[in-house]
Design a protein around this motif. Structure first.
Motif, mmCIF file in Angstrom:
data_model
loop_
_atom_site.group_PDB
_atom_site.id
_atom_site.type_symbol
_atom_site.label_atom_id
_atom_site.label_comp_id
_atom_site.label_asym_id
_atom_site.label_seq_id
_atom_site.Cartn_x
_atom_site.Cartn_y
_atom_site.Cartn_z
ATOM 1 N N LEU A 64 0.869 -1.162 -0.003
ATOM 2 C CA LEU A 64 0.073 0.088 0.059
ATOM 3 C C LEU A 64 0.785 1.233 0.079
ATOM 4 O O LEU A 64 1.770 1.309 0.748
ATOM 5 C CB LEU A 64 -1.141 0.087 1.481
ATOM 6 N N ILE A 65 0.456 2.198 -0.947
ATOM 7 C CA ILE A 65 1.238 3.287 -0.850
ATOM 8 C C ILE A 65 0.045 4.583 -0.530
ATOM 9 O O ILE A 65 -1.018 4.498 -1.332
ATOM 10 C CB ILE A 65 1.761 3.951 -2.279
ATOM 11 N N LEU A 66 0.306 5.391 0.428
ATOM 12 C CA LEU A 66 -0.871 6.384 0.455
ATOM 13 C C LEU A 66 -0.110 7.611 -0.011
ATOM 14 O O LEU A 66 1.128 7.926 0.552
ATOM 15 C CB LEU A 66 -1.004 6.561 2.120
ATOM 16 N N ILE A 67 -1.098 8.443 -0.674
ATOM 17 C CA ILE A 67 -0.567 9.627 -0.865
ATOM 18 C C ILE A 67 -1.230 10.658 -0.402
ATOM 19 O O ILE A 67 -2.597 10.775 -0.557
ATOM 20 C CB ILE A 67 -0.479 9.670 -2.539
ATOM 21 N N ASP A 68 -0.720 11.975 0.292
ATOM 22 C CA ASP A 68 -1.759 12.840 0.963
ATOM 23 C C ASP A 68 -0.706 13.810 1.278
ATOM 24 O O ASP A 68 0.483 13.882 1.239
ATOM 25 C CB ASP A 68 -2.082 12.024 2.178
ATOM 26 N N ALA A 69 -1.359 15.034 1.764
ATOM 27 C CA ALA A 69 -0.885 16.275 2.455
ATOM 28 C C ALA A 69 -0.460 15.550 3.943
ATOM 29 O O ALA A 69 -1.507 15.124 4.532
ATOM 30 C CB ALA A 69 -1.554 17.132 2.457
ATOM 31 N N ALA A 74 7.238 20.394 9.138
ATOM 32 C CA ALA A 74 8.408 20.882 8.181
ATOM 33 C C ALA A 74 7.991 22.011 7.598
ATOM 34 O O ALA A 74 6.892 22.630 7.699
ATOM 35 C CB ALA A 74 8.751 19.713 7.188
ATOM 36 N N GLU A 75 8.973 22.631 6.782
ATOM 37 C CA GLU A 75 8.483 23.729 5.818
ATOM 38 C C GLU A 75 7.559 23.419 4.928
ATOM 39 O O GLU A 75 7.487 22.205 4.392
ATOM 40 C CB GLU A 75 9.674 24.065 5.092
ATOM 41 N N PRO A 76 6.528 24.293 4.478
ATOM 42 C CA PRO A 76 5.246 23.840 3.660
ATOM 43 C C PRO A 76 6.244 23.636 2.290
ATOM 44 O O PRO A 76 7.112 24.129 1.937
ATOM 45 C CB PRO A 76 4.931 25.040 3.373
ATOM 46 N N GLN A 125 4.292 18.584 3.138
ATOM 47 C CA GLN A 125 3.773 19.314 4.051
ATOM 48 C C GLN A 125 2.895 20.208 3.586
ATOM 49 O O GLN A 125 3.344 20.835 2.767
ATOM 50 C CB GLN A 125 5.134 20.053 5.105
ATOM 51 N N PRO A 126 1.799 20.471 3.957
ATOM 52 C CA PRO A 126 0.711 21.662 3.380
ATOM 53 C C PRO A 126 1.054 22.788 3.803
ATOM 54 O O PRO A 126 1.884 22.992 4.858
ATOM 55 C CB PRO A 126 -0.657 20.960 3.997
ATOM 56 N N GLU A 127 0.943 23.880 3.243
ATOM 57 C CA GLU A 127 1.071 25.108 3.418
ATOM 58 C C GLU A 127 -0.322 25.893 3.760
ATOM 59 O O GLU A 127 -0.410 26.549 4.916
ATOM 60 C CB GLU A 127 1.647 26.082 2.379
ATOM 61 N N ASP A 128 -1.221 25.675 3.026
ATOM 62 C CA ASP A 128 -2.600 26.172 3.295
ATOM 63 C C ASP A 128 -3.908 25.125 3.101
ATOM 64 O O ASP A 128 -4.106 24.698 2.023
ATOM 65 C CB ASP A 128 -2.935 27.384 2.145
ATOM 66 N N VAL A 129 -4.461 24.662 4.281
ATOM 67 C CA VAL A 129 -5.492 23.854 4.243
ATOM 68 C C VAL A 129 -6.511 24.781 4.739
ATOM 69 O O VAL A 129 -7.314 24.385 5.658
ATOM 70 C CB VAL A 129 -5.448 22.675 5.261
ATOM 71 N N SER A 130 -7.162 25.505 3.798
ATOM 72 C CA SER A 130 -8.341 26.344 4.075
ATOM 73 C C SER A 130 -9.495 25.940 2.862
ATOM 74 O O SER A 130 -8.849 25.420 1.914
ATOM 75 C CB SER A 130 -8.020 27.731 4.354
ATOM 76 N N PHE A 131 -10.501 26.585 2.849
ATOM 77 C CA PHE A 131 -11.559 26.458 1.870
ATOM 78 C C PHE A 131 -10.865 27.085 0.589
ATOM 79 O O PHE A 131 -10.984 28.426 0.517
ATOM 80 C CB PHE A 131 -12.872 26.970 2.313
ATOM 81 N N ARG A 132 -10.581 26.551 -0.261
ATOM 82 C CA ARG A 132 -10.191 26.748 -1.539
ATOM 83 C C ARG A 132 -9.796 25.746 -2.597
ATOM 84 O O ARG A 132 -9.631 24.566 -2.257
ATOM 85 C CB ARG A 132 -8.794 27.820 -1.765
#
Length: 169
Positions: A64-69, A74-76, A125-132
């Motif tokens: 299994l490979i999981l791909i995600d934010a 860490a730095e975005p 590492q995500p930078e912005d997890v807001s509604f967009r």
């Protein structure tokens, strides 16, 4: 590919494309589908935000490979690779029964004895997890790199499988 008794190799992309960088996994999945380089023995799956509904697919996978934010502090835009034992698996107190995340799904698969032996999580590492509906530029710039890392992981598993077949023959 090396397959366990339970089976297939699964690439499972996670995330919500309406929440900015949380849609990273699905963007990588789109690239993988368009390359035509994923072996036919590999299942590509959009896991979205399905939560516990992913349990049967995860338990059926031998690899299994999981791909995600992946938030690791860490730095975005930093590329993250975690292997099976580095992935958090736990049950925690929830305010609502609808708050099920991947940690609980992995914990339940492990408790039931069906956590895939070969398990890798790839992401950034995500930078912005807001509604967009778009990824931030620093995260979008890593989509191709993580797609390539996914293909390399699949090739490594396939090479190992070929070596085992030669050794057994």
């Amino acid at each position: 590919m090396i397959e366990s008794e339970s089976g297939q190799t699964l690439v499972l992309a996670l995330g919500n494309p309406l929440m900015g960088d949380d849609g990273f996994g699905l963007a990588v999945l789109d690239v993988l589908r368009r390359t035509g380089l994923v072996p036919s023995t590999v299942t590509l799956m959009d896991g979205g935000t399905w939560g516990m509904n992913l349990l049967p697919a995860i338990e059926a996978a031998g690899q299994l490979i999981l791909i995600d934010a992946i938030k690791v502090g860490a730095e975005p835009g930093s590329v993250v690779r975690l292997v099976r034992d580095q992935l958090p698996r736990c049950f925690s107190h929830k305010i609502s029964p609808h708050q099920m995340d991947l940690r609980e799904v992995l914990a339940l698969a492990e408790l039931r004895g069906h956590l895939p032996a070969e398990l890798v999580a790839l992401g950034v590492q995500p930078e912005d997890v807001s509604f967009r509906q778009s990824l931030s530029p620093v995260v979008e710039a890593k989509v191709g790199m993580v797609a390539e890392l996914t293909l390399r992981q699949l090739a490594e598993w396939e090479d190992r499988s070929n070596l085992l077949a030669v050794a057994i023959a």
